[in-house]
Write an enzyme that holds these catalytic residues in place. Structure first.
Site, mmCIF file in Angstrom:
data_model
loop_
_atom_site.group_PDB
_atom_site.id
_atom_site.type_symbol
_atom_site.label_atom_id
_atom_site.label_comp_id
_atom_site.label_asym_id
_atom_site.label_seq_id
_atom_site.Cartn_x
_atom_site.Cartn_y
_atom_site.Cartn_z
ATOM 1 N N ARG A 16 0.811 -1.216 0.000
ATOM 2 C CA ARG A 16 0.000 0.000 0.000
ATOM 3 C C ARG A 16 0.849 1.274 0.000
ATOM 4 O O ARG A 16 0.345 2.356 -0.259
ATOM 5 C CB ARG A 16 -0.949 -0.019 1.216
ATOM 6 N N LYS A 23 8.586 -1.139 3.354
ATOM 7 C CA LYS A 23 7.794 -0.271 4.248
ATOM 8 C C LYS A 23 8.517 0.107 5.531
ATOM 9 O O LYS A 23 8.589 1.290 5.880
ATOM 10 C CB LYS A 23 6.455 -0.924 4.571
ATOM 11 N N GLU A 155 -10.626 -8.621 11.645
ATOM 12 C CA GLU A 155 -9.962 -7.712 10.706
ATOM 13 C C GLU A 155 -11.000 -6.903 9.936
ATOM 14 O O GLU A 155 -12.121 -7.357 9.721
ATOM 15 C CB GLU A 155 -9.085 -8.507 9.734
ATOM 16 N N ARG A 333 29.277 22.873 1.894
ATOM 17 C CA ARG A 333 29.236 21.488 1.405
ATOM 18 C C ARG A 333 30.157 20.630 2.270
ATOM 19 O O ARG A 333 30.863 21.148 3.138
ATOM 20 C CB ARG A 333 29.610 21.462 -0.071
ATOM 21 N N LYS A 351 33.565 24.248 0.207
ATOM 22 C CA LYS A 351 33.640 22.780 0.134
ATOM 23 C C LYS A 351 35.028 22.315 0.547
ATOM 24 O O LYS A 351 36.013 22.862 0.063
ATOM 25 C CB LYS A 351 33.343 22.313 -1.288
ATOM 26 N N SER A 405 39.122 41.666 -4.370
ATOM 27 C CA SER A 405 37.887 41.207 -5.026
ATOM 28 C C SER A 405 38.186 40.664 -6.409
ATOM 29 O O SER A 405 39.071 41.149 -7.109
ATOM 30 C CB SER A 405 36.916 42.378 -5.158
ATOM 31 N N ALA A 423 42.898 43.255 -6.730
ATOM 32 C CA ALA A 423 41.585 42.886 -7.258
ATOM 33 C C ALA A 423 41.723 42.472 -8.714
ATOM 34 O O ALA A 423 42.496 43.055 -9.473
ATOM 35 C CB ALA A 423 40.637 44.078 -7.128
HETATM 36 C C1 UD1 Z 1 -2.316 -5.594 11.464
HETATM 37 C C2 UD1 Z 1 -3.308 -6.400 12.292
HETATM 38 C C3 UD1 Z 1 -4.484 -5.517 12.647
HETATM 39 C C4 UD1 Z 1 -3.986 -4.290 13.402
HETATM 40 C C5 UD1 Z 1 -2.893 -3.551 12.610
HETATM 41 C C6 UD1 Z 1 -2.268 -2.492 13.482
HETATM 42 C C7 UD1 Z 1 -3.217 -8.758 11.553
HETATM 43 C C8 UD1 Z 1 -3.857 -9.803 10.765
HETATM 44 N N1 UD1 Z 1 -3.791 -7.552 11.526
HETATM 45 O O1 UD1 Z 1 -2.945 -5.225 10.248
HETATM 46 O O2 UD1 Z 1 -5.414 -6.237 13.476
HETATM 47 O O3 UD1 Z 1 -5.071 -3.430 13.683
HETATM 48 O O4 UD1 Z 1 -1.868 -4.472 12.215
HETATM 49 O O5 UD1 Z 1 -1.386 -1.692 12.767
HETATM 50 O O6 UD1 Z 1 -2.231 -9.016 12.201
HETATM 51 N N2 UD1 Z 1 4.219 -8.752 8.211
HETATM 52 C C9 UD1 Z 1 5.139 -9.767 8.082
HETATM 53 N N3 UD1 Z 1 4.805 -10.873 7.357
HETATM 54 C C10 UD1 Z 1 3.595 -11.035 6.786
HETATM 55 C C11 UD1 Z 1 2.651 -9.990 6.927
HETATM 56 C C12 UD1 Z 1 2.986 -8.856 7.645
HETATM 57 O O7 UD1 Z 1 6.263 -9.673 8.600
HETATM 58 O O8 UD1 Z 1 3.366 -12.087 6.188
HETATM 59 C C13 UD1 Z 1 4.602 -7.552 8.975
HETATM 60 C C14 UD1 Z 1 4.584 -6.272 8.157
HETATM 61 O O9 UD1 Z 1 5.874 -5.996 7.631
HETATM 62 C C15 UD1 Z 1 4.167 -5.229 9.204
HETATM 63 C C16 UD1 Z 1 3.384 -6.021 10.237
HETATM 64 O O10 UD1 Z 1 3.657 -7.388 10.003
HETATM 65 O O11 UD1 Z 1 5.294 -4.650 9.840
HETATM 66 C C17 UD1 Z 1 1.876 -5.801 10.138
HETATM 67 O O12 UD1 Z 1 1.464 -6.129 8.817
HETATM 68 P P1 UD1 Z 1 0.448 -5.211 8.022
HETATM 69 O O13 UD1 Z 1 0.251 -5.792 6.693
HETATM 70 O O14 UD1 Z 1 0.814 -3.799 8.146
HETATM 71 O O15 UD1 Z 1 -0.892 -5.500 8.874
HETATM 72 P P2 UD1 Z 1 -2.142 -4.535 9.007
HETATM 73 O O16 UD1 Z 1 -3.007 -4.690 7.807
HETATM 74 O O17 UD1 Z 1 -1.712 -3.173 9.352
HETATM 75 MG MG MG Z 2 0.095 -2.233 9.299
#
Ligand code: UD1
Ligand code: MG
Length: 457
Positions: A16, A23, A155, A333, A351, A405, A423
């Site tokens: 997203r 991210k 969710e 710089r 610099k 200058s 100058a």
């Molecule tokens: C998640 C929670 C949601 C909560 C929100 C808070 C779940 C199913 N949902 O949703 O209830 O309100 O966080 O911010 O847990 N990640 C992994 N591996 C994966 C998927 C995600 O490491 O397979 C990590 C992502 O990098 C991230 C974190 O888990 O740092 C959360 O994942 P994200 O996709 O942001 O979950 P949300 O949709 O925000």
């Molecule tokens: Mg999240």
């Protein structure tokens, strides 16, 4: 108190965000989100930290280095699956495990401490950190039974319209009994709208097994902001910025308008310093006491000592010593070192050059690859000609010299102490001490020629 463990979830791509940067590496006030997270986690002193990496694993590891152990989640099958990858380090160990997302950079260690305490006090198998959201869109909702006991998390995409009305949200941070966590993770399925292994399902699994599940609600929703897109990223930056600026103001720094002053996390500013709007202080910058930083200045990875005035200038990887003043509209710089009480005026670029104590470079000048002693005056429009198209060459100017200058100093060249250049000179040879160097064509006055100048006809 028992052992404490922490699992940081950082394997997601962050679809997203629509970004090629993973991210959790997006910066909030100059620091990648995951860096904020590990700092807070370290403040609650866990015995072990495991970070789940996947997308951008190498980059995340490069960021956190040996502050964490790493478990690879080769395919991103959901937050539950992510936590399961930590089994190789933690499964079967006695203690409490904090699970935290890499995308909630505003959580404070005070809140994490409170969560641990609450979890322990309740002797719970799991405690969810929750918050009350004005607009809960996008978050998992906390569903409680008729007496207010947590039942499960639903969710956004799986919620009925009635469930979606609930304003208590899951922050994505939890404390678990470590043994029960890994037992319950085996039971999670992908039976949901996203076809993922949701960590949140663990709550109902534990409940069904007769375990005690608790929720600790923070009173500050802004702490739990989860950054899933760039709108939330901007909000997170704003909230963090307000926190940082407030901290500086409480330590004695004056902000003319804190809402439009952008200071990275971790920057130090001395008391009695005044900062005007539109200023950016970035990276490893340190500002001394009693400084004045006027509007629109950008200072990056630099040290500014006490009693310095910076007027609307850009300063990168440089040092400005006590009592000096820079600008307006100067550019320091990398590796510019400005001596105490030196003056760098408007439209001056410096610099990789050392400017000695009390030396003045007042106007429209370029100083590159040079060493200037103290109490020198560099006239307007001087150019340190340091580049021959292939190599850079060094120029030195001795103490108390006077550069006229419009001088071109063609490096490599040395102007010894107490000397002057006339100058308009183009200096190609060394100038000895106490010498005036004149290197320009003599003026010729042509009598009567003014009549031949075309525009006067
Ligand atoms: C998640 C929670 C949601 C909560 C929100 C808070 C779940 C199913 N949902 O949703 O209830 O309100 O966080 O911010 O847990 N990640 C992994 N591996 C994966 C998927 C995600 O490491 O397979 C990590 C992502 O990098 C991230 C974190 O888990 O740092 C959360 O994942 P994200 O996709 O942001 O979950 P949300 O949709 O925000
Ligand atoms: Mg999240």
């Amino acid at each position: 108190m028992g052992e404490r463990y922490a699992i940081i979830l950082a394997a997601g791509k962050g679809t997203r965000m629509k970004s090629s940067l993973y991210k959790v590496l997006h910066p909030v006030c100059g620091k990648p989100m995951v860096e904020h997270i590990i700092e807070r986690v370290e403040e609650v002193n866990p015995n072990e930290i495991v970070t789940i990496v996947g997308h951008g694993a190498d980059k995340v590891k490069e960021q956190l280095k040996d502050r964490s152990q790493y478990a690879l989640q080769a395919e991103q099958l959901g937050t539950g699956h992510a936590v399961l990858q930590a089994a190789e380090f933690l499964k079967g160990k006695l203690g409490t495990t904090l699970v935290i997302s890499g995308d909630t950079p505003l959580l404070t260690s005070q809140t994490l401490d409170n969560l641990f305490d609450y979890h322990q006090g309740k002797k719970a198998a799991a405690t969810i950190l929750t918050a009350h959201a004005q607009d809960p869109t996008g978050y998992g909702r906390i569903l409680r039974d008729h007496v207010g006991i947590v039942d499960r998390i639903v969710e956004q995409k799986d919620a009925s319209s009635e469930e979606a009305q609930v304003q208590e949200i899951n922050t994505g941070t939890y404390c678990f009994d470590n043994e029960l966590l890994f037992d319950a993770l085996e039971k999670i399925t992908t039976d949901n709208a996203q076809g993922e292994y949701y960590l949140t399902d663990i709550i109902s699994i534990l409940k069904e097994a007769g375990k005690n599940v608790a929720a600790y609600q923070t009173d500050d929703f802004s702490e739990s902001l989860g950054v899933n897109d760039r709108v939330a990223l901007a909000q997170a930056n704003k909230i963090m910025r307000q926190r940082i600026n407030r901290g500086h103001m409480l330590s004695g720094v004056t902000f003319i308008d804190p809402d439009t002053t952008y200071i990275d996390a971790g920057i130090k500013i001395g008391a009695e310093t005044v900062i005007e709007p539109g200023v950016f202080l970035k990276g490893q910058t340190v500002i001394g006491e009693n400084c004045m930083i006027t509007a629109q200045s950008q200072i990056i990875d630099s040290t500014i000592e006490d009693e310095v005035t910076i007027k609307s200038s850009v300063i990168e990887e440089s040092l400005v010593r006590k009592g000096a003043d820079v600008g307006p509209f100067a550019h320091l710089r990398p590796q510019a070192e400005i001596g105490s009480h030196a003056h760098i005026g408007n439209f001056v670029e410096v610099k990789k050059a050392e400017i000695g104590q009390g030396t003045k470079v007042g106007h429209l000048t370029y100083v590159g690859d040079a060493t200037l002693g103290k109490d020198i005056n560099v006239g307007c429009g001087t150019v340190f000609v340091n580049y021959d198209g292939k190599n850079k060459h060094h120029t030195t100017v001795g103490n108390h010299s006077f550069i006229g200058s419009g001088t071109n100093l063609i490096g490599p060249v040395n102007i010894a102490a107490n000397s002057c250049t006339a100058a308009g000179s183009t200096i190609t040879q060394d100038v000895p001490e106490n010498t005036l160097a004149i290197a320009r064509a003599r003026q010729v006055n042509k009598d009567g020629y003014a009549d031949h100048v075309p525009y006067q006809q």
